[in-house]
Scaffold this motif. Structure first.
Motif, PDB file in Angstrom:
ATOM      1  N   THR A  81       1.628   9.053   1.613  1.00  0.00           N
ATOM      2  CA  THR A  81       1.222  10.331   1.023  1.00  0.00           C
ATOM      3  C   THR A  81       2.339  11.352   1.114  1.00  0.00           C
ATOM      4  O   THR A  81       2.680  12.025   0.129  1.00  0.00           O
ATOM      5  N   SER A  92      -3.933   9.259  -3.103  1.00  0.00           N
ATOM      6  CA  SER A  92      -4.316   9.540  -1.713  1.00  0.00           C
ATOM      7  C   SER A  92      -5.481  10.524  -1.599  1.00  0.00           C
ATOM      8  O   SER A  92      -6.399  10.276  -0.801  1.00  0.00           O
ATOM      9  N   ASN A 115     -14.591   3.957  -2.155  1.00  0.00           N
ATOM     10  CA  ASN A 115     -13.653   2.831  -2.244  1.00  0.00           C
ATOM     11  C   ASN A 115     -14.376   1.489  -2.150  1.00  0.00           C
ATOM     12  O   ASN A 115     -14.023   0.618  -1.346  1.00  0.00           O
ATOM     13  N   ALA A 169      -8.650   8.567  -2.577  1.00  0.00           N
ATOM     14  CA  ALA A 169      -9.048   7.552  -1.595  1.00  0.00           C
ATOM     15  C   ALA A 169      -9.863   8.173  -0.473  1.00  0.00           C
ATOM     16  O   ALA A 169     -10.705   7.506   0.141  1.00  0.00           O
ATOM     17  N   GLY A 170      -9.619   9.451  -0.193  1.00  0.00           N
ATOM     18  CA  GLY A 170     -10.392  10.142   0.830  1.00  0.00           C
ATOM     19  C   GLY A 170     -11.667  10.759   0.298  1.00  0.00           C
ATOM     20  O   GLY A 170     -12.526  11.183   1.082  1.00  0.00           O
ATOM     21  N   TYR A 229      -1.109   5.230   5.103  1.00  0.00           N
ATOM     22  CA  TYR A 229      -1.678   6.256   4.222  1.00  0.00           C
ATOM     23  C   TYR A 229      -0.929   7.583   4.399  1.00  0.00           C
ATOM     24  O   TYR A 229      -0.535   8.224   3.418  1.00  0.00           O
ATOM     25  N   GLY A 230      -0.732   7.988   5.641  1.00  0.00           N
ATOM     26  CA  GLY A 230      -0.022   9.240   5.895  1.00  0.00           C
ATOM     27  C   GLY A 230       1.427   9.179   5.455  1.00  0.00           C
ATOM     28  O   GLY A 230       1.944  10.113   4.837  1.00  0.00           O
ATOM     29  N   GLN A 248      -3.938   3.764   8.473  1.00  0.00           N
ATOM     30  CA  GLN A 248      -3.924   5.230   8.462  1.00  0.00           C
ATOM     31  C   GLN A 248      -2.498   5.740   8.601  1.00  0.00           C
ATOM     32  O   GLN A 248      -2.139   6.776   8.027  1.00  0.00           O
ATOM     33  N   HIS A 276       4.558  13.035  -1.864  1.00  0.00           N
ATOM     34  CA  HIS A 276       4.725  14.483  -2.043  1.00  0.00           C
ATOM     35  C   HIS A 276       6.202  14.854  -2.155  1.00  0.00           C
ATOM     36  O   HIS A 276       6.578  15.734  -2.940  1.00  0.00           O
ATOM     37  N   LEU A 329       0.880   4.238  -2.975  1.00  0.00           N
ATOM     38  CA  LEU A 329       0.676   5.658  -2.715  1.00  0.00           C
ATOM     39  C   LEU A 329       1.818   6.505  -3.270  1.00  0.00           C
ATOM     40  O   LEU A 329       1.598   7.614  -3.767  1.00  0.00           O
ATOM     41  N   TYR A 347       0.830  -1.204   0.000  1.00  0.00           N
ATOM     42  CA  TYR A 347       0.000   0.000   0.000  1.00  0.00           C
ATOM     43  C   TYR A 347       0.866   1.256   0.000  1.00  0.00           C
ATOM     44  O   TYR A 347       0.577   2.225  -0.715  1.00  0.00           O
ATOM     45  N   ARG A 348       1.929   1.239   0.789  1.00  0.00           N
ATOM     46  CA  ARG A 348       2.851   2.378   0.789  1.00  0.00           C
ATOM     47  C   ARG A 348       3.414   2.615  -0.605  1.00  0.00           C
ATOM     48  O   ARG A 348       3.430   3.754  -1.099  1.00  0.00           O
TER      49      ARG A 348
END
Length: 254
Positions: free
Chosen positions: A176, A126, A134, A129-130, A172-173, A169, A180, A119, A115-116
Motif C-alpha cells: 500500500t 488496498s 473478499n 480490500a479493507g 498489505y502495508g 498484513q 502511494h 497492490l 500480492y505486493r
C-alpha cells in the motif's frame, strides 16, 4: 425492526441472487453488455483515474451506454467495486500447495511477492480490500492457497492464522505504501530515482529534518541498492525472510 436493519446492511455482491430480471434498470436488457465486460472496464477506469473519480456515470460513458443500463447487472456502485476487486485478485499466480518437492517457504515468498505487486499495480485495491468481505472466487482461491501453504510449515493449528496475519498484513502495508509512493510521483514528470534524490536532498538540507537524516546515514548506506526499485526489493525481501524465520522458530518451539 431487526429485519429492516438486516435489509439495510450491505453484505456482498457474491451473496446476492445470481440471476437478475431487469433490476433497477428496467426495460429490456441492453445488448453487448455483461458483467464481465462491465467489470473489466471498471478495473481499467480505476487504474486510469483512481477510486475517488470512479462513478456509474463515468463508467457508462466509458462503455458508451446509459448509466441506467448498468443496473441490469449490479444494484450499486459498491457491487461494481467489489466485482473489480475480485477481478484484480484473479491476476495472482497461485502455486499448487500439494505439489511434491515444492518448499512451503518458496511458495509463501511467491504468494507474498505476487500480492505486493498487485497492490502496487492497482493502488485502489488496498482500501477496497479493507472495505468488503473478499469472498469472491478469486479472493477465496488466494486465501485458500495461502492457508494450505502455511499449514505445511508445521505450526500448531492455533498458530496458522496468526502466521498468515503476520506475513500478509505486512505485505498489505508494504504494498500500500509503495503504491502511494509511485502514485505520488506519477504526475511529477520525474522517475522514481529522480524524485527520491530530490526529496532526500531537500530533507537533508531542512533544519527540521537534517538531524534525523544524519542519524540514519549509515543505515541508508548499508541498505544497498543503486535504484529505488532495488532498495524497495531488498527491504521487502529481508523483512519477509525475517517473518519466515519467525515461523520456522515457532515450529521448532513446538
Amino acid at each position: 425492526m431487526v429485519k429492516d436493519a438486516a435489509r439495510s446492511a450491505r453484505a456482498s455482491v457474491w451473496l446476492e441472487e445470481k440471476a437478475r430480471h431487469g433490476g433497477r434498470g428496467g426495460g429490456s436488457q441492453p445488448s453487448g453488455l455483461d458483467r464481465a465486460r462491465i467489470t473489466g472496464a471498471s478495473v481499467r477506469l480505476l487504474d486510469a483515474e483512481g477510486l475517488e473519480k470512479f462513478s456509474m456515470r463515468r463508467l457508462a460513458a466509458e462503455l458508451n451506454v446509459t448509466a441506467m443500463s448498468l443496473y441490469w447487472y449490479v444494484d450499486t456502485k459498491d457491487d461494481l467495486l467489489e466485482l473489480a476487486l475480485d477481478a484484480a485478485f484473479g491476476e495472482l499466480r497461485l502455486p499448487d500447495p500439494e505439489a511434491e518437492g515444492e518448499d512451503w517457504r518458496e511458495q509463501l515468498r511467491g504468494l507474498a511477492t505476487e500480492y505486493r505487486a498487485l497492490l502496487v499495480r492497482h493502488p485502489w485495491l488496498s482500501p477496497l480490500a479493507g472495505r468488503y468481505l473478499n469472498i469472491g472466487p478469486n479472493a477465496l482461491a488466494f486465501s485458500r492457497a495461502v492457508q494450505r501453504v502455511v499449514r505445511r510449515a508445521g505450526l500448531p493449528a492455533h498458530g496458522v492464522m496468526g502466521a498468515i496475519a503476520a506475513v500478509f498484513q505486512f505485505v498489505y502495508g508494504y504494498g500500500t505504501i509503495e503504491g502511494h509512493f509511485f502514485d505520488r510521483i506519477a504526475g511529477t514528470g520525474l522517475s522514481a530515482d529522480e524524485y527520491h534524490q530530490q526529496a532526500m536532498a531537500m530533507v537533508a538540507e531542512a533544519p527540521e529534518t537534517a538531524e534525523a537524516v544524519e542519524e540514519s546515514k549509515d543505515l541508508l548506506a548499508a541498505r544497498g541498492g543503486d535504484t529505488v526499485a532495488e532498495m524497495l526489493d531488498r527491504d521487502f525481501t529481508f523483512a519477509l525472510d525475517l517473518l519466515i524465520a519467525g515461523i520456522e522458530a515457532m515450529v521448532k518451539r513446538g
